[in-house]
Write an enzyme that holds these catalytic residues in place. Structure first.
Site, PDB file in Angstrom:
ATOM      1  N   LYS A 106       0.814  -1.338   0.148  1.00 10.17           N
ATOM      2  CA  LYS A 106       0.098  -0.037  -0.029  1.00 10.17           C
ATOM      3  C   LYS A 106       1.099   1.222  -0.103  1.00 10.17           C
ATOM      4  O   LYS A 106       1.941   1.214   0.334  1.00 10.17           O
ATOM      5  CB  LYS A 106      -0.964  -0.137   1.372  1.00 10.17           C
ATOM      6  CG  LYS A 106      -0.317   0.344   2.423  1.00 10.17           C
ATOM      7  CD  LYS A 106      -1.315   0.629   3.590  1.00 10.17           C
ATOM      8  CE  LYS A 106      -0.632   0.902   4.809  1.00 10.17           C
ATOM      9  NZ  LYS A 106      -0.312   2.381   4.949  1.00 10.17           N
ATOM     10  N   HIS A 198      -6.278  -1.078   6.989  1.00  7.97           N
ATOM     11  CA  HIS A 198      -5.970  -1.650   8.107  1.00  7.97           C
ATOM     12  C   HIS A 198      -7.289  -2.213   9.057  1.00  7.97           C
ATOM     13  O   HIS A 198      -7.883  -3.204   8.934  1.00  7.97           O
ATOM     14  CB  HIS A 198      -5.174  -1.199   9.209  1.00  7.97           C
ATOM     15  CG  HIS A 198      -3.690  -0.851   8.516  1.00  7.97           C
ATOM     16  ND1 HIS A 198      -3.195  -1.652   7.556  1.00  7.97           N
ATOM     17  CD2 HIS A 198      -2.669  -0.336   8.837  1.00  7.97           C
ATOM     18  CE1 HIS A 198      -1.906  -1.615   7.062  1.00  7.97           C
ATOM     19  NE2 HIS A 198      -1.570  -0.435   7.811  1.00  7.97           N
ATOM     20  N   LYS A 297      -1.608   0.713  20.884  1.00  5.29           N
ATOM     21  CA  LYS A 297      -2.876  -0.230  21.029  1.00  5.29           C
ATOM     22  C   LYS A 297      -3.319  -0.574  19.755  1.00  5.29           C
ATOM     23  O   LYS A 297      -3.791   0.409  19.308  1.00  5.29           O
ATOM     24  CB  LYS A 297      -3.454   0.141  22.306  1.00  5.29           C
ATOM     25  CG  LYS A 297      -4.452  -1.115  22.639  1.00  5.29           C
ATOM     26  CD  LYS A 297      -5.455  -0.679  23.882  1.00  5.29           C
ATOM     27  CE  LYS A 297      -6.331   0.453  23.596  1.00  5.29           C
ATOM     28  NZ  LYS A 297      -7.063   0.786  24.755  1.00  5.29           N
ATOM     29  N   LYS A 333     -15.209  -8.841  29.570  1.00  2.66           N
ATOM     30  CA  LYS A 333     -15.490  -8.338  30.750  1.00  2.66           C
ATOM     31  C   LYS A 333     -16.684  -8.716  31.133  1.00  2.66           C
ATOM     32  O   LYS A 333     -17.738  -8.509  30.394  1.00  2.66           O
ATOM     33  CB  LYS A 333     -15.128  -6.697  30.380  1.00  2.66           C
ATOM     34  CG  LYS A 333     -13.868  -6.341  30.400  1.00  2.66           C
ATOM     35  CD  LYS A 333     -13.765  -4.858  29.994  1.00  2.66           C
ATOM     36  CE  LYS A 333     -14.429  -3.812  31.119  1.00  2.66           C
ATOM     37  NZ  LYS A 333     -14.114  -2.414  30.811  1.00  2.66           N
TER      38      LYS A 333
END
Length: 454
Positions: A106, A198, A297, A333
């Site tokens: 890309k 992405h 992250k 969670k």
């Protein structure tokens, strides 16, 4: 470059395994002996002919038979030379005495028109099954694991729809800015650089229907169907930002390589899109990406609806989190009674952390995995031409608004090292996400009952 300079350049970041350094050094030396560098110009046939002669010499020395002269060309190049290089390869280095595979790195264009032009020109030279449009996120362990989680578990499979899921967030955070690459980045921005490729690829895997098989085309067919159900992103469903300096950390416009000091190129973006089909109607998919944020992250977070008629009114919603990097993990969670005499409901998690559970297994680098897929002729984790076209149609109207600096485009500023623009919490809340018990910790009782007698 001289040959030695080239060898140093391509091997300087190769890591040796702990306790296997000696064996890896031997393999690295073997690799160096079969790694070569041929200098040439992108637009000169003579350069490609020199390359072809060298390849044929290597094939003859290795005793490669006709029919087995397989060649892989990897174009990690400036986008402006993709087409002339592909033309030079086809005219001069293409072989009919084996398979030919062309890897294209890309960006695949800047909008729908430029992407279609690139696809059309490459299509005139190479067959679609010879082209591998590489998006390294599709090679990441946890991205490849999404299909297994969804389709190999009854529990997740039945809950994976609008009946149970309230919203989905796909987040990409980098703790550093452009760091001298502002000139390159300014031409593309965070949406073209990260979100359109992405994060949208991750979305298709999260949202697609069950393919009829694990065949590459069956998987890519379902991904295209999802993209066809997403309307172009509207500006009112978008939050754009650009980082400013904080202390010794420079702002985006302080980057010396940046030519336009009045640039409105976003370094942060959050966009909400909706998939108009039976499974996902009304569920917002929030894609967030930014540079110069507070941590590194990448994760997928599926937040479920509140429990109807909940006996424990203050309890948080369930969330399933797939952490792509760093420290690959899947965790849920959920709410639990606090151990001991208390009847308080607390939030905790069921945690599968790869670095704890799979201590003896090495997770390959994404590119390592994808290049192996190329050698295996497996297109499952590569982008097909119609898939790329549909992806660009979702973002092109928004990108043109930003490029043209239209009046309804607003860029919010945020500090280097922060979570992003201060408007972010209100933005995700508008689309249903509630950041509940964000700072919860594992419970610690003040007294150990076993050590105290009545």
């Amino acid at each position: 470059m001289e040959h030695e300079e080239y060898i140093n350049r391509v091997t300087q970041f190769i890591k040796l395994r702990k306790n296997e350094e000696e064996e890896d050094r031997k393999k690295l030396e073997e690799f160096k002996k079969i790694t070569n560098y041929i200098s040439g110009q992108y637009d000169q046939d003579a350069s490609y002919q020199t390359l072809r002669e060298y390849i044929e010499k290597c094939e003859n020395e290795r005793g490669v038979k006709d029919g087995q002269r397989n060649r892989v060309f990897y174009m990690a190049l400036p986008p402006s030379v993709f087409i002339p290089v592909a033309q030079g390869l086809k005219r001069n280095v293409y072989t009919t005495e084996g398979s030919v595979r062309l890897i294209v790195e890309k960006p695949f264009g800047k909008d729908t028109d430029s992407s279609n032009h690139l696809a059309h020109e490459l299509g005139k030279l190479f067959k679609e099954n010879e082209i591998y449009r590489i998006d390294h996120y599709l090679g990441k362990e946890m991205v490849k694991n999404i299909m297994n989680l969804r389709f190999a578990n009854v529990l997740f499979g039945h809950a994976w729809n609008r009946t149970y899921i309230d919203n989905v967030q796909i987040t990409f955070k980098e703790p550093f800015g452009t760091e001298g690459r502002g000139g390159y980045f300014d031409e593309f921005g965070i949406i073209r650089d990260v979100i359109q490729n992405h994060l949208l690829q991750v979305l298709t895997l999260v949202a697609m229907e069950r393919p009829i098989s694990t065949d590459a085309e069956a998987i890519r067919d379902e991904k295209v169907k999802v993209l066809k159900c997403i309307e172009p992103i509207r500006i009112e469903n978008t939050l754009l930002g650009q980082y400013v300096g904080d202390g010794d950390k420079p702002g985006y416009k302080d980057d010396e390589s940046l030519k336009d000091k009045d640039s409105l190129t976003p370094t942060f973006a959050a966009v909400a899109c909706f998939i108009n089909n039976e499974r996902w109607e009304g569920v917002p998919f929030i894609l967030k990406a930014g540079k110069a944020l507070n941590e590194a992250k990448v994760e997928v977070r599926l937040q479920f609806h509140r429990v109807a008629g909940n006996l424990f009114g203050s309890s948080a919603r369930n969330e399933l989190v797939i952490r792509i990097q760093p420290n690959e993990a899947v965790y849920m969670k959920f709410n639990n009674k606090q151990p001991g005499l208390s009847y308080q409901t607390i939030t905790t998690d069921l945690d599968l952390s790869y670095h704890e559970r799979y201590t003896d297994l090495a997770i390959p680098d994404a590119y390592e995995s994808l290049i192996l897929d190329v050698l295996r002729n497996d297109h499952s984790n590569f982008v097909r031409d119609d898939e790329l076209e549909r992806a660009w149609k979702i973002f092109t109207p928004l990108l043109h608004k930003i490029d043209n600096r239209e009046s309804d485009v607003e860029i919010k500023h945020y500090r280097y090292g922060s979570r992003g623009p201060k408007e972010l919490d209100d933005f995700v809340k508008k689309f249903g996400y509630h950041r509940e018990n964000a700072n919860y910790e594992w419970p610690r009782q003040n007294v150990n009952p076993a050590s105290n007698k009545l």
